[in-house]
Design an enzyme around this catalytic site. Structure first.
Site, PDB file in Angstrom:
ATOM      1  N   HIS A 276      37.214  43.603  44.091  1.00 31.41           N
ATOM      2  CA  HIS A 276      36.158  44.076  43.181  1.00 31.41           C
ATOM      3  C   HIS A 276      36.540  45.401  42.529  1.00 31.41           C
ATOM      4  O   HIS A 276      35.700  46.296  42.380  1.00 31.41           O
ATOM      5  CB  HIS A 276      34.833  44.229  43.943  1.00 31.41           C
ATOM      6  CG  HIS A 276      34.186  42.911  44.273  1.00 31.41           C
ATOM      7  ND1 HIS A 276      33.566  42.129  43.331  1.00 31.41           N
ATOM      8  CD2 HIS A 276      34.088  42.232  45.447  1.00 31.41           C
ATOM      9  CE1 HIS A 276      33.096  41.030  43.911  1.00 31.41           C
ATOM     10  NE2 HIS A 276      33.405  41.061  45.187  1.00 31.41           N
ATOM     11  N   ASP A 339      34.605  43.680  50.587  1.00 29.52           N
ATOM     12  CA  ASP A 339      34.180  42.276  50.561  1.00 29.52           C
ATOM     13  C   ASP A 339      35.046  41.445  49.613  1.00 29.52           C
ATOM     14  O   ASP A 339      35.645  41.948  48.667  1.00 29.52           O
ATOM     15  CB  ASP A 339      32.708  42.175  50.129  1.00 29.52           C
ATOM     16  CG  ASP A 339      32.462  42.815  48.763  1.00 29.52           C
ATOM     17  OD1 ASP A 339      33.032  43.890  48.511  1.00 29.52           O
ATOM     18  OD2 ASP A 339      31.720  42.236  47.949  1.00 29.52           O
ATOM     19  N   GLU A 340      35.046  40.147  49.902  1.00 29.66           N
ATOM     20  CA  GLU A 340      35.543  39.116  48.989  1.00 29.66           C
ATOM     21  C   GLU A 340      36.951  39.377  48.445  1.00 29.66           C
ATOM     22  O   GLU A 340      37.171  39.353  47.235  1.00 29.66           O
ATOM     23  CB  GLU A 340      34.541  38.920  47.834  1.00 29.66           C
ATOM     24  CG  GLU A 340      33.186  38.469  48.339  1.00 29.66           C
ATOM     25  CD  GLU A 340      32.199  38.142  47.222  1.00 29.66           C
ATOM     26  OE1 GLU A 340      31.618  37.062  47.296  1.00 29.66           O
ATOM     27  OE2 GLU A 340      32.018  38.961  46.307  1.00 29.66           O
ATOM     28  N   VAL A 341      37.880  39.625  49.340  1.00 31.12           N
ATOM     29  CA  VAL A 341      39.284  39.733  48.933  1.00 31.12           C
ATOM     30  C   VAL A 341      39.933  38.376  49.178  1.00 31.12           C
ATOM     31  O   VAL A 341      39.957  37.890  50.311  1.00 31.12           O
ATOM     32  CB  VAL A 341      40.010  40.824  49.739  1.00 31.12           C
ATOM     33  CG1 VAL A 341      41.466  40.911  49.300  1.00 31.12           C
ATOM     34  CG2 VAL A 341      39.307  42.160  49.573  1.00 31.12           C
ATOM     35  N   GLU A 391      33.329  41.590  55.874  1.00 30.82           N
ATOM     36  CA  GLU A 391      34.725  41.152  55.902  1.00 30.82           C
ATOM     37  C   GLU A 391      35.649  42.138  56.612  1.00 30.82           C
ATOM     38  O   GLU A 391      36.730  41.770  57.055  1.00 30.82           O
ATOM     39  CB  GLU A 391      35.248  40.930  54.476  1.00 30.82           C
ATOM     40  CG  GLU A 391      34.702  39.688  53.809  1.00 30.82           C
ATOM     41  CD  GLU A 391      33.454  39.970  52.997  1.00 30.82           C
ATOM     42  OE1 GLU A 391      32.675  40.888  53.366  1.00 30.82           O
ATOM     43  OE2 GLU A 391      33.233  39.259  51.996  1.00 30.82           O
TER      44      GLU A 391
END
Ligand code: ACM
Length: 706
Positions: A276, A339-341, A391
């Site tokens: 992000h 988050d969200e890697v 995460e």
């Protein structure tokens, strides 16, 4: 829309017995008023959040012009400014002229009407250990607010303001004795200002709303792929080319921190890394794992790009940046995202893959752990405690990291079992457009938790999250308020306060108070409806909008493919999640079906609604059809008419003697109309279909029995 047809119905209704009941109940505020049985309780007085200990007294304090506030001993500039704000609001709410400058100080309390007995200032920087408790004692003669800290006093002032009543031609505060302390120390609201930017005045009014419902952490999601919003003087290209010109200067950020502190609210900044983070790379491509050049992506979501964890220069950059931001944000916590890697960008890059091999990392999450450990070290070096999204919770995560759970209560509990502090956010995502009931009942530590008491202590509270892909400055207030108040109660009040009906009954009053504080959750949608319809008083459109709500984030994304350029100016942007209609109609249907003491009034209210729907539908549908900003939603107007007919049919089957229903054209209403109305259209859904189905089923069962 002109609503002449609807007016004719109202006139016709005036002539009937049912109508007389109907208007009487409307004027009296209807069944939504709580029952008064003997001494009142905190819920009946409309408090939100409910206090941890409440006792009703006898009589009430009557506000008098010119009444004084006195400080029993301690006071400072922060407390004085808060007192002035309280007196200003008290004057506005009560209509009683009050001096805004407290005119008395320690030692001279004899003529004071309100005594503020505050022990001291609290922390120079508010921490999670701040004592936020207070007690408030109201007798017919005197109001005494006791608090160990200024923050506790602020909470007590908010309670006092919520207690004001206008009745018997006086402004009164009922005699009460309240001792109140929060259940959780961390009661937050996160706002994403990357996907859509929010100006400082929006942030400030949000802080005012937060203070009203005793929230104490503003989590500022200042960077994401779509924009970098915090000015750095060391790295000016972060906002210079990564913000489209929309960002906060350092002075503005300091101003927000001061505004929040003045209201007992901490500000925790978030800079989401290593994923992000495309907005960082537009100006500083060396931070990226791929070559660049980089552009701000219009479409939000999970992007492959992530910071390069293998280069020492990444950590040099982050160290200088975190050091700079740490001076602007004095809070003890600092959020580093995580988050969200996806990790493909790392494993598919030969240089990064070689680094992983050299370090013995087999998977991308292992490389992320390495990155997290390095960044945690940086954040701690600047004397902050790091926070990351779930995460980051993988083997090897330093124990000092607090975990913010967007995956759910089980994920949060898993962290606590391993000794990590945490806060819950998953059920409090506002863009899910869930009901207030769902939000209210979701608990950071559910009653059936299997955590030990020691592990439970690691759960510090929760945070409401407002992601901004599908909103902008015009609509954000109506997405946050009033519903954030119900989560604020979950975080503050005792676990056993779970009465959903009471919550729904109290919420409208809180909503009005929030509006008085300057929030635009009511005026914003109304303004948009005027804009869309071109009418100052679009009553028919407002009636339709009042029984619609936006679809969930996921459904809107899939249907609209919303991106940074999508105009947010359609019917969906003028309606609000879980509006009062859902609860009101459900209550009235239950009253009718269960033949409660309120069933006559409930039937009258339903009759009026259904008739109005039936009356307004044809003209409204035609007008919407002709309006390019609403033509896709004309089907909802048409359905509203059919559903109104169905409702009237059901009521008349249940109660063939209802005079209001005589002679009404019920049309060819069919239950299939409900099935049709559940189908997706125009990104909005009806709020009352379950209740109407219940009424229709109840009606046919009753009909069959005759
Ligand atoms: C998140 O929703 N990705 C924190």
């Amino acid at each position: 829309m002109q609503n002449l047809a609807g007016w004719n119905v109202a006139k016709t209704l005036f002539g009937t017995a049912a109508a007389a009941v109907l208007w009487a109940t409307l004027l009296n505020g209807s069944s939504m008023q709580a029952q008064q049985t003997g001494s009142v309780n905190a819920a009946e007085l409309g408090l939100m959040p409910l206090p941890s200990h409440f006792e009703a007294g006898t009589g009430s304090f009557s506000l008098q012009p010119g009444m004084h506030v006195a400080y029993a001993h301690f006071h400072n500039a922060r407390l004085e400014a808060g007192t002035v704000r309280m007196m200003t609001r008290l004057q506005f709410e009560s209509g009683v002229p009050l001096p805004h400058i407290p005119s008395q100080v320690a030692g001279d309390l004899s003529s004071a009407a309100i005594v503020l007995n505050v022990a001291g200032p609290g922390g120079a920087v508010q921490s999670i250990d701040e004592d936020e408790s207070y007690s408030l004692i109201v007798t017919p003669k005197l109001i005494t607010l006791n608090a160990p800290t200024v923050v506790g006093a602020f909470h007590g002032m908010e309670t006092l303001l919520q207690l004001v009543q206008l009745k018997d031609n006086a402004a009164i505060i009922p005699a009460v004795s309240i001792e109140d302390t929060p259940r959780f120390r961390w009661r937050g609201l996160m706002i994403d200002v990357s996907r859509h930017f929010e100006p400082v005045n929006q942030i400030e009014r949000t802080l005012d709303g937060m203070a009203m419902v005793k929230l104490n952490v503003f989590h500022w999601h200042l960077s994401d792929d779509q924009g970098f919003r915090a000015e750095s003087k060391i790295y000016p290209k972060l906002t210079g080319v990564g913000s489209n010109g929309q960002f906060y200067t350092q002075d503005e950020m300091r101003g927000v921190v001061a505004y929040a502190r003045a209201r007992g609210i901490r500000v925790v900044p978030e800079f989401d890394i290593p994923g992000h983070s495309v907005s960082w790379m537009v100006g500083y491509p060396q931070l990226g794992s791929s070559k660049g050049p980089f552009q701000l992506p219009d479409v939000a979501g999970v992007h492959d790009e992530a910071m390069d964890p293998t280069r020492e220069s990444t950590y040099v950059f982050l160290n200088r940046f975190v050091g700079e931001m740490s001076k602007i944000f004095p809070d003890g916590y600092f959020h580093i995202g995580g988050d969200e890697v996806e990790g493909k960008i790392w494993t598919s890059n030969p240089r990064i893959a070689r680094f992983m091999k050299h370090k013995g990392f087999e998977t991308a999450p292992q490389l992320q752990t390495y990155f997290s450990q390095r960044v945690v070290g940086i954040v701690e070096k600047h004397r902050k405690k790091p926070i990351g999204w779930d995460e980051v919770l993988v083997p090897g995560l330093p124990k000092n990291v607090m975990v913010q759970s967007w995956r759910g209560v089980d994920s949060l509990a898993a962290g606590a079992r391993q000794g990590y502090t945490g806060i819950l956010s998953a059920p409090y995502y506002l863009d899910g457009m869930k009901t207030n009931e769902t939000h209210y009942l979701a608990d950071p530590i559910p009653a059936d938790t299997t955590l030990t008491p020691e592990q439970q202590k690691l759960i510090l509270g929760g945070e409401v999250c407002m992601w901004a892909e599908q909103l902008n400055e015009r609509t954000i207030d109506s997405r946050i308020w009033p519903r954030t108040a119900v989560m604020a109660e979950r975080f503050w009040s005792p676990q056993s306060d779970r009465d959903v009906v009471s919550m729904y009954r109290r919420l409208p009053k809180v909503s009005i108070e929030l509006e008085q504080a300057g929030l635009k959750h009511i005026t914003g949608p109304a303004m948009m409806r005027r804009s869309i319809s071109g009418q100052v008083n679009p009553t028919a459109l407002t009636a339709l909008a009042g029984v619609l709500e936006p679809v969930s984030f996921g459904e809107r994304s899939e249907t609209q493919h919303t991106d940074g350029h999508t105009p947010l100016d359609r019917l969906v942007d003028t309606v609000v999640p879980d509006p009062p209609s859902r609860f009101e109609i459900a209550q009235d249907v239950d009253a009718v079906l269960n033949k409660t003491s309120d069933s006559t009034e409930a039937e009258a209210r339903l009759t009026r609604r259904f008739m109005e729907w039936q009356e307004i539908a044809p003209m409204l549908a035609a007008q919407m059809q002709a309006n390019p900003r609403m033509s896709d939603a004309a089907i909802r107007a048409q359905q509203l008419g059919e559903l109104g007919s169905l409702g009237l049919n059901a009521l008349s089957t249940l109660n063939p003697n209802n005079p209001a229903l005589h002679g009404t054209a019920l049309g060819q209403a069919r239950s299939a109309a409900i099935d049709d109305a559940t189908k997706p259209a125009a990104l909005v859904r009806f709020t009352f279909l379950d209740s109407l189905r219940k009424l229709v089923n109840g009606g046919s069962a009753a009909g069959a029995a005759h």
